[in-house]
Design an enzyme around this catalytic site. Structure first.
Site, short mmCIF file in Angstrom:
data_model
loop_
_atom_site.label_atom_id
_atom_site.label_comp_id
_atom_site.label_asym_id
_atom_site.label_seq_id
_atom_site.Cartn_x
_atom_site.Cartn_y
_atom_site.Cartn_z
N GLY A 70 71.99 27.97 55.78
CA GLY A 70 71.56 27.12 57.00
C GLY A 70 72.31 27.99 57.90
CB THR A 71 75.77 29.34 58.72
OG1 THR A 71 76.40 28.10 58.01
CG2 THR A 71 76.55 30.10 59.61
CG ASN A 150 76.82 18.30 59.87
OD1 ASN A 150 76.25 18.31 60.72
ND2 ASN A 150 78.17 18.69 59.65
CD GLN A 178 73.96 17.47 55.57
OE1 GLN A 178 73.70 16.75 54.50
NE2 GLN A 178 74.83 18.61 55.33
CB SER A 198 71.03 24.96 53.66
OG SER A 198 71.87 25.60 52.80
CB THR A 236 68.60 44.04 48.67
OG1 THR A 236 68.36 45.39 48.93
CG2 THR A 236 67.69 43.69 47.34
CB CYS A 320 91.53 22.01 58.00
SG CYS A 320 91.47 20.43 57.41
C1 PLP Z 1 73.45 20.29 59.56
C2 PLP Z 1 74.01 21.60 58.95
N1 PLP Z 1 73.41 22.86 59.66
C3 PLP Z 1 73.80 23.72 58.68
C4 PLP Z 1 74.80 23.90 57.86
C5 PLP Z 1 75.07 25.32 57.10
O1 PLP Z 1 74.45 25.53 55.91
P1 PLP Z 1 75.11 26.45 55.03
O2 PLP Z 1 76.02 25.92 54.14
O3 PLP Z 1 73.75 26.97 54.04
O4 PLP Z 1 75.51 27.66 55.66
C6 PLP Z 1 75.32 22.69 57.27
C7 PLP Z 1 76.02 22.79 56.21
O5 PLP Z 1 76.75 21.66 55.86
C8 PLP Z 1 74.60 21.54 57.89
O6 PLP Z 1 75.25 20.31 57.28
#
Ligand code: PLP
Length: 386
Positions: A70-71, A150, A178, A198, A236, A320
């Site tokens: 997701g990031t 989240n 989420q 994700s 890859t 943190c």
């Molecule tokens: C709303 C949201 N976006 C993005 C992410 C990031 O996803 P990933 O852990 O797959 O990088 C998260 C992960 O907690 C999330 O809750």
């Protein structure tokens, strides 16, 4: 066995997803870009995974870009669209409760000369579509609002926001990381241009996600060095991960969420019956598994550690960073007092969570809070008399 109430952080890998992945980890070792038989076998698995994920979104396979999660999907959506559109405009609208992947991408663009509007939210964490409409200007190139939060589980009115972005012909990105654990995104109903997903939030493996990109959307890649993913993401591909992801997506679709909502509401009810404990997030428009509260007089991190010792795995909304605990930007944006925001607790249920787990969690949390407050009281009395 611990009571695991941290499904928003990550969810256990579904057995079916593991089974589907194993042949690609053990036997089909080919690189999907290789033209020989092993490569073609891997390519076939990857293509099938892409087709299955696209089908659940009502999308075309070519619109799926596999990412590391997701990031990366959020980074690609925001920076990729902003960079591609920078000659047209350099203004982006987002909310003040987005995941750090969105917030940090926007902050980086800000340093590069983009203007970012961080929309306020109400006490429940909701964005007002009228505020989105008011924020859009002649140089706005992207609006990014999450489907669900989240930390507090609040669901956003993405279809309404999408409609107004469509009207103004502005790209609309939805972080559905989420929400997709409960309902697959509907890019067309949301009138979205990009959607982040994700796998590990919905019973798939960690390290794989996807960005759905509407056909014809201009987007610059973030990674270079290969023509994979139609030139949009070099490297890859994680073939086994994509297969596990597709399998988990297909499994998770038709679950009845009513029992989980009942447990979630019982958990919130039990916790907020304790003195000076307040629910955070929307009372009803929230994810089926998400119970979150703020607790006066304690540090969320201390409570999470105390619960862990009792075999309950939870999390706090605080991030943190290098030893110091900052209150969550989400809670602060919702207007929660910074002191109170330090005492945040997030409990996120999974399909295996039982009524007995919930009752034990309420009981143990009550005891831990009382103990931590007593220690804090002793500490402050000691400081006062020192
Ligand atoms: C709303 C949201 N976006 C993005 C992410 C990031 O996803 P990933 O852990 O797959 O990088 C998260 C992960 O907690 C999330 O809750």
């Amino acid at each position: 066995m611990a009571i695991y109430l941290d499904h928003a952080a990550t969810s256990p890998l579904r057995a079916e997803a593991l089974e589907a992945m194993l042949p690609y980890l053990r036997d089909h070792h080919g690189n999907p870009s290789s033209i020989h038989a092993s490569g073609r076998r891997a390519r076939q698995g990857l293509d099938e995974a892409r087709e299955r994920i696209a089908a659940t979104l009502g999308a075309q396979p070519r619109e799926i870009v596999f990412t590391s999660g997701g990031t990366e999907a959020d980074n690609l959506a925001i920076k990729g669209v902003a960079w591609a559109a920078s000659a047209k405009g350099r203004h982006i609208v987002t909310s003040s409760v987005e995941h750090k992947a969105v917030m940090s991408s926007c902050a980086m663009l800000e340093r590069q000369g983009f203007e970012i509007t961080y929309l306020p939210v109400d006490r429940s964490g909701r964005v007002d579509p009228d505020e989105v409409a008011a924020a859009i200007g002649p140089y706005t190139v992207l609006v990014s609002v999450q489907a669900a939060n989240n930390e507090v589980g609040t669901v956003q009115p993405v279809a309404e926001i999408g409609a107004l972005c469509r009207e103004r012909r502005i790209a609309f990105h939805v972080d559905a990381v989420q929400s997709s654990a409960f309902a697959m995104p509907e890019p067309d109903a949301w009138q979205a241009t990009l959607v982040s997903l994700s796998a590990h939030k919905l019973g798939g493996p960690k390290g794989i996600g996807a960005l759905w990109v509407r056909r014809g959307t201009a987007m610059l890649p973030q990674l270079s060095g290969g023509a994979q993913e139609r030139q949009r993401r070099a490297g890859t591909e994680n073939v086994a991960g994509a297969i596990g992801f597709a399998t988990a997506v297909a499994l998770g679709l038709d679950a009845d969420h009513a029992p989980m909502i009942g447990l979630r509401d019982r958990l919130i009810e039990g916790l907020t019956a304790l003195p000076d404990v307040e629910r955070t997030g929307h009372p009803t428009d929230r994810l089926p598994n998400s119970a979150s509260v703020v607790i006066e007089g304690i540090e969320g991190g201390d409570l999470v550690a105390a619960l862990d010792l009792e075999g309950i795995e939870a999390s706090t909304g605080s991030a943190c960073t290098t030893g110091s605990v900052e209150p969550s930007h989400v809670l602060l944006a919702m207007g929660i007092d910074p002191q109170l925001a330090h005492g945040s607790l997030r409990l996120t249920l999974g399909p295996q969570t039982t009524r007995a787990d919930v009752e034990r969690t309420i009981e143990v949390t009550a005891a831990c809070i009382a103990r931590l407050r007593a220690i804090a009281g002793l500490h402050s009395r000691a400081v006062a008399t020192a």
